[in-house]
Design a protein around this motif. Structure first.
Motif, PDB file in Angstrom:
ATOM      1  N   TRP A  37       0.854  -1.185   0.000  1.00  0.00           N
ATOM      2  CA  TRP A  37       0.000   0.000   0.000  1.00  0.00           C
ATOM      3  C   TRP A  37       0.891   1.237   0.000  1.00  0.00           C
ATOM      4  O   TRP A  37       2.076   1.157   0.347  1.00  0.00           O
ATOM      5  CB  TRP A  37      -0.863   0.038   1.259  1.00  0.00           C
ATOM      6  N   GLN A  38       0.307   2.382  -0.380  1.00  0.00           N
ATOM      7  CA  GLN A  38       1.050   3.637  -0.282  1.00  0.00           C
ATOM      8  C   GLN A  38       0.148   4.743   0.254  1.00  0.00           C
ATOM      9  O   GLN A  38      -1.006   4.862  -0.161  1.00  0.00           O
ATOM     10  CB  GLN A  38       1.618   4.075  -1.630  1.00  0.00           C
ATOM     11  N   ALA A  39       0.710   5.516   1.178  1.00  0.00           N
ATOM     12  CA  ALA A  39       0.047   6.719   1.680  1.00  0.00           C
ATOM     13  C   ALA A  39       0.697   7.904   0.975  1.00  0.00           C
ATOM     14  O   ALA A  39       1.899   8.139   1.113  1.00  0.00           O
ATOM     15  CB  ALA A  39       0.219   6.837   3.193  1.00  0.00           C
ATOM     16  N   VAL A  40      -0.098   8.628   0.208  1.00  0.00           N
ATOM     17  CA  VAL A  40       0.381   9.805  -0.516  1.00  0.00           C
ATOM     18  C   VAL A  40      -0.090  11.039   0.252  1.00  0.00           C
ATOM     19  O   VAL A  40      -1.290  11.298   0.346  1.00  0.00           O
ATOM     20  CB  VAL A  40      -0.172   9.844  -1.958  1.00  0.00           C
ATOM     21  N   PHE A  41       0.866  11.755   0.816  1.00  0.00           N
ATOM     22  CA  PHE A  41       0.566  12.984   1.554  1.00  0.00           C
ATOM     23  C   PHE A  41       0.835  14.174   0.635  1.00  0.00           C
ATOM     24  O   PHE A  41       1.986  14.406   0.249  1.00  0.00           O
ATOM     25  CB  PHE A  41       1.462  13.111   2.790  1.00  0.00           C
ATOM     26  N   VAL A  42      -0.196  14.892   0.260  1.00  0.00           N
ATOM     27  CA  VAL A  42      -0.031  16.115  -0.519  1.00  0.00           C
ATOM     28  C   VAL A  42       0.067  17.263   0.480  1.00  0.00           C
ATOM     29  O   VAL A  42      -0.763  17.389   1.380  1.00  0.00           O
ATOM     30  CB  VAL A  42      -1.214  16.350  -1.473  1.00  0.00           C
ATOM     31  N   TYR A  43       1.122  18.064   0.339  1.00  0.00           N
ATOM     32  CA  TYR A  43       1.292  19.209   1.236  1.00  0.00           C
ATOM     33  C   TYR A  43       1.363  20.494   0.425  1.00  0.00           C
ATOM     34  O   TYR A  43       1.562  20.464  -0.789  1.00  0.00           O
ATOM     35  CB  TYR A  43       2.512  19.023   2.149  1.00  0.00           C
ATOM     36  N   ARG A  44       1.193  21.613   1.091  1.00  0.00           N
ATOM     37  CA  ARG A  44       1.059  22.902   0.432  1.00  0.00           C
ATOM     38  C   ARG A  44       2.359  23.370  -0.222  1.00  0.00           C
ATOM     39  O   ARG A  44       2.339  23.918  -1.310  1.00  0.00           O
ATOM     40  CB  ARG A  44       0.579  23.956   1.431  1.00  0.00           C
ATOM     41  N   GLY A  45       3.487  23.216   0.466  1.00  0.00           N
ATOM     42  CA  GLY A  45       4.763  23.668  -0.073  1.00  0.00           C
ATOM     43  C   GLY A  45       5.662  24.208   1.019  1.00  0.00           C
ATOM     44  O   GLY A  45       5.285  24.291   2.186  1.00  0.00           O
ATOM     45  N   LYS A  46       6.858  24.585   0.629  1.00  0.00           N
ATOM     46  CA  LYS A  46       7.867  25.026   1.594  1.00  0.00           C
ATOM     47  C   LYS A  46       7.450  26.288   2.345  1.00  0.00           C
ATOM     48  O   LYS A  46       7.920  26.553   3.435  1.00  0.00           O
ATOM     49  CB  LYS A  46       9.223  25.210   0.929  1.00  0.00           C
ATOM     50  N   HIS A  47       6.539  27.068   1.762  1.00  0.00           N
ATOM     51  CA  HIS A  47       6.109  28.309   2.397  1.00  0.00           C
ATOM     52  C   HIS A  47       5.269  28.062   3.652  1.00  0.00           C
ATOM     53  O   HIS A  47       5.035  28.981   4.425  1.00  0.00           O
ATOM     54  CB  HIS A  47       5.298  29.160   1.406  1.00  0.00           C
ATOM     55  N   CYS A  48       4.838  26.830   3.872  1.00  0.00           N
ATOM     56  CA  CYS A  48       3.892  26.528   4.944  1.00  0.00           C
ATOM     57  C   CYS A  48       4.597  25.907   6.148  1.00  0.00           C
ATOM     58  O   CYS A  48       5.018  24.755   6.091  1.00  0.00           O
ATOM     59  CB  CYS A  48       2.820  25.578   4.414  1.00  0.00           C
ATOM     60  N   PRO A  49       4.743  26.649   7.251  1.00  0.00           N
ATOM     61  CA  PRO A  49       5.410  26.091   8.432  1.00  0.00           C
ATOM     62  C   PRO A  49       4.675  24.897   9.028  1.00  0.00           C
ATOM     63  O   PRO A  49       5.297  24.002   9.592  1.00  0.00           O
ATOM     64  CB  PRO A  49       5.464  27.261   9.417  1.00  0.00           C
ATOM     65  N   LEU A  50       3.346  24.854   8.880  1.00  0.00           N
ATOM     66  CA  LEU A  50       2.597  23.701   9.382  1.00  0.00           C
ATOM     67  C   LEU A  50       2.908  22.449   8.570  1.00  0.00           C
ATOM     68  O   LEU A  50       2.923  21.336   9.102  1.00  0.00           O
ATOM     69  CB  LEU A  50       1.095  23.988   9.371  1.00  0.00           C
TER      70      LEU A  50
END
Length: 179
Positions: A37-50
């Motif tokens: 299985w794979q968990a794909v985490f999409v994140y906003r980008g480097k600009h986002c400290p969270l």
């Protein structure tokens, strides 16, 4: 009014690719190594400290995911240069890909934001999303947010996925009623 096309639980995960820092192409939802299985985490980008905090936190659960046969991949719409800069703040040992296009974000049914200023970032970006793809290429778990404050708590997620993956629980894909 334009409507986004959300992926449904149980759907075949679309074939989408992004790029790793070494220049190789990675297919989202296609597990690497001996995982199924794979968990794909999409994140906003480097600009986002969270996002930085969350990606570093994922690392703390990487082994728990691996123990249940789940590979991890993180991806954003950032450029190669932005990912290189972001890695200075990250301490992770799972692959991170860049270059997710706006069209791919729409295919995934992600919420997309416009930067507030050039200081934030230089491109429209996806809000957080999680797609857990099973051994049959089906979307088993999906979580899509319209802001960086709402994301799965990783301890609960890793324990829940371990429970789902335990064959003695016979746990089906949930939320598949068509309407």
């Amino acid at each position: 009014m334009e409507h986004s096309n959300k992926l449904r639980a149980g759907d075949s995960f679309p074939t989408l690719a992004a790029t790793k820092l070494d220049g190789s192409t990675v297919t989202l939802g296609k597990p690497q190594g001996n995982t199924t299985w794979q968990a794909v985490f999409v994140y906003r980008g480097k600009h986002c400290p969270l996002c930085t905090k969350y990606l570093n936190e994922i690392e703390n659960f990487r082994q728990a995911f691996a123990d249940t046969g789940i590979d991890i991949l993180a991806v954003s719409g950032d450029s190669k240069e932005q990912l290189e800069e972001h890695l200075e703040k990250l301490d992770v040992n799972f692959p991170i890909a860049y270059g997710l296009t706006e069209e791919q974000m729409k295919t995934l049914g992600l919420y997309i934001s416009v930067p507030r200023s050039d200081q934030e970032t230089d491109h429209n970006f996806a809000e957080p999303g999680l797609f857990v793809v099973n051994e049959n290429g089906k979307l088993h778990v999906v979580d899509i947010s319209n802001n960086p404050f709402v994301r799965p708590e990783l301890g609960a997620l890793s324990r829940g996925l371990a429970w789902i993956r335990d064959p003695s629980n016979h746990y089906p894909i949930r939320g598949t009623l068509k309407y």
